[in-house]
Design an enzyme around this catalytic site. Structure first.
Site, PDB file in Angstrom:
ATOM      1  N   HIS A 268       0.813  -1.232   0.000  1.00 52.54           N
ATOM      2  CA  HIS A 268       0.000   0.000   0.000  1.00 52.54           C
ATOM      3  C   HIS A 268       0.842   1.276   0.000  1.00 52.54           C
ATOM      4  O   HIS A 268       0.308   2.358   0.104  1.00 52.54           O
ATOM      5  CB  HIS A 268      -0.919  -0.035   1.223  1.00 52.54           C
ATOM      6  CG  HIS A 268      -1.983   1.022   1.217  1.00 52.54           C
ATOM      7  ND1 HIS A 268      -2.862   1.199   0.156  1.00 52.54           N
ATOM      8  CD2 HIS A 268      -2.329   1.965   2.126  1.00 52.54           C
ATOM      9  CE1 HIS A 268      -3.693   2.199   0.435  1.00 52.54           C
ATOM     10  NE2 HIS A 268      -3.386   2.690   1.617  1.00 52.54           N
TER      11      HIS A 268
HETATM   12  O1  LIG Z   1      -9.818   3.624   4.115  1.00 53.71           O
HETATM   13  C1  LIG Z   1      -9.299   4.054   3.073  1.00 53.71           C
HETATM   14  O2  LIG Z   1      -9.837   3.949   1.948  1.00 53.71           O
HETATM   15  C2  LIG Z   1      -7.976   4.763   3.158  1.00 53.71           C
HETATM   16  C3  LIG Z   1      -6.980   4.077   4.030  1.00 53.71           C
HETATM   17  C4  LIG Z   1      -5.729   4.883   4.175  1.00 53.71           C
HETATM   18  O3  LIG Z   1      -5.699   6.051   3.906  1.00 53.71           O
HETATM   19  C5  LIG Z   1      -4.599   4.230   4.746  1.00 53.71           C
HETATM   20  C6  LIG Z   1      -3.386   4.858   4.709  1.00 53.71           C
HETATM   21  C7  LIG Z   1      -2.311   4.548   5.518  1.00 53.71           C
HETATM   22  C8  LIG Z   1      -1.131   5.241   5.416  1.00 53.71           C
HETATM   23  O4  LIG Z   1      -0.701   5.758   4.287  1.00 53.71           O
HETATM   24  C9  LIG Z   1      -0.262   5.436   6.552  1.00 53.71           C
HETATM   25  O5  LIG Z   1      -0.646   5.032   7.637  1.00 53.71           O
HETATM   26  O6  LIG Z   1       0.831   5.958   6.378  1.00 53.71           O
END
Ligand SMILES: O=C(O)CCC(=O)/C=C/C=C(\O)C(=O)O
Length: 288
Positions: A268
């Site tokens: 991700h």
């Molecule tokens: O729920 C969603 O669609 C978005 C999830 C999200 O934004 C997760 C991001 C996590 C990071 O980038 C981080 O913790 O750095």
């Protein structure tokens, strides 16, 4: 003015008070480099996230290429003011960004959004099309159900669990699902992220309260994507266990001027896991 040589979080840290309709708050941002074109980077929604935490491998190459880079800490994260969000968080962040750009005198910017940052970049482009140059959407861009992956995904379940119980064990569980190659996750990275989280327990509690009030913080923009004419680069990790890759395909189908790049062996956090390739890809996209 900061140059590529003098870039650090502390040297580029700034605060601004914004008023955007009924939204009045203090935002924190990092202002890096100088250049005729501005690139705004919007972080994801994990506990302890910030512009600097998400994009520390990307700022310097963009500044060196001649861009002014603004990292906005969204309301409810890092050193920005706390907030409980009971409506669309994507639209809330978009309003905050408009307030920030107005306050610091930027008419138009390219936007790079990571996950929630991608959802927020799309919300901003829908509300302020004339103020957007190009869009880079990474692991996000719209909420909505996946037809293929069980929802909420395992990553989102771990993220929400971490907000509720912010422990080092839960942080490690989330980060291990976050990236493809967990070998890159150092104890120093875990500790920095834990310190960020625990330094703002109000943000953690507010996120939990927001979710209880409105579990769907990120609306589905699917039916409105065709309104966005900006050239868009969609970037995804094929091993994303937070926001599945079919969301990237939905964006590609809906955005008329989009292209999609998929990294294999990538979770991700494409901008961090494949930073060199990602930086070259984005710079090439911005220049042509
Ligand atoms: O729920 C969603 O669609 C978005 C999830 C999200 O934004 C997760 C991001 C996590 C990071 O980038 C981080 O913790 O750095």
């Amino acid at each position: 003015m900061t140059t590529a040589q003098t870039l650090s979080e502390a040297a580029t840290s700034r605060f601004v008070c914004i008023e955007e309709g009924d939204l009045a708050l203090q935002l924190h941002y990092n202002d890096c480099g100088a250049g005729a074109e501005t690139l705004v980077m919007l972080h994801g929604s994990g506990p302890g996230a910030s512009g600097w935490a998400n994009f520390n491998r990307n700022v310097e190459p963009m500044v060196a290429a001649g861009y002014r880079v603004i990292l906005m800490d969204c309301p409810g994260w890092s050193k920005s003011d706390p907030i409980v969000c009971t409506g669309s968080r994507s639209d809330l962040n978009a309003r905050a960004l408009k307030g920030l750009l107005d306050a610091i005198g930027i008419d138009r910017a390219h936007l790079i959004g990571n996950s929630m940052g991608g959802h927020s970049a799309v919300a901003f482009a829908l509300a302020n099309p004339e103020r957007v140059g190009k869009l880079v959407l990474m692991g996000g861009g719209t909420g909505g159900a996946s037809p293929f992956a069980p929802m909420p995904t395992e990553g989102i379940k771990l993220l929400q669990g971490l907000y509720r119980e912010p422990t080092i064990d839960n942080l490690k569980k989330m980060m291990n699902v976050f990236v493809y190659d967990t070998g890159d996750l150092t104890e120093e990275l875990f500790q920095t992220r834990l310190d960020n989280m625990l330094s703002r327990r109000d943000h953690l509690e507010n996120f939990v309260e927001s979710l209880a009030a409105n579990p769907k913080q990120f609306p589905d923009f699917g039916l409105r994507l065709a309104e966005i004419k900006a050239q868009t680069l969609i970037v995804w990790g094929s091993n994303d266990r937070f926001v599945p890759m079919d969301t990237g395909l939905r964006l590609l189908a809906g955005l008329p001027n989009a292209e999609l790049h998929v990294f294999n062996r990538c979770g991700h956090w494409a901008q961090w896991e494949h930073a060199d390739r990602f930086n070259r890809l984005v710079l090439d996209f911005l220049r042509h």
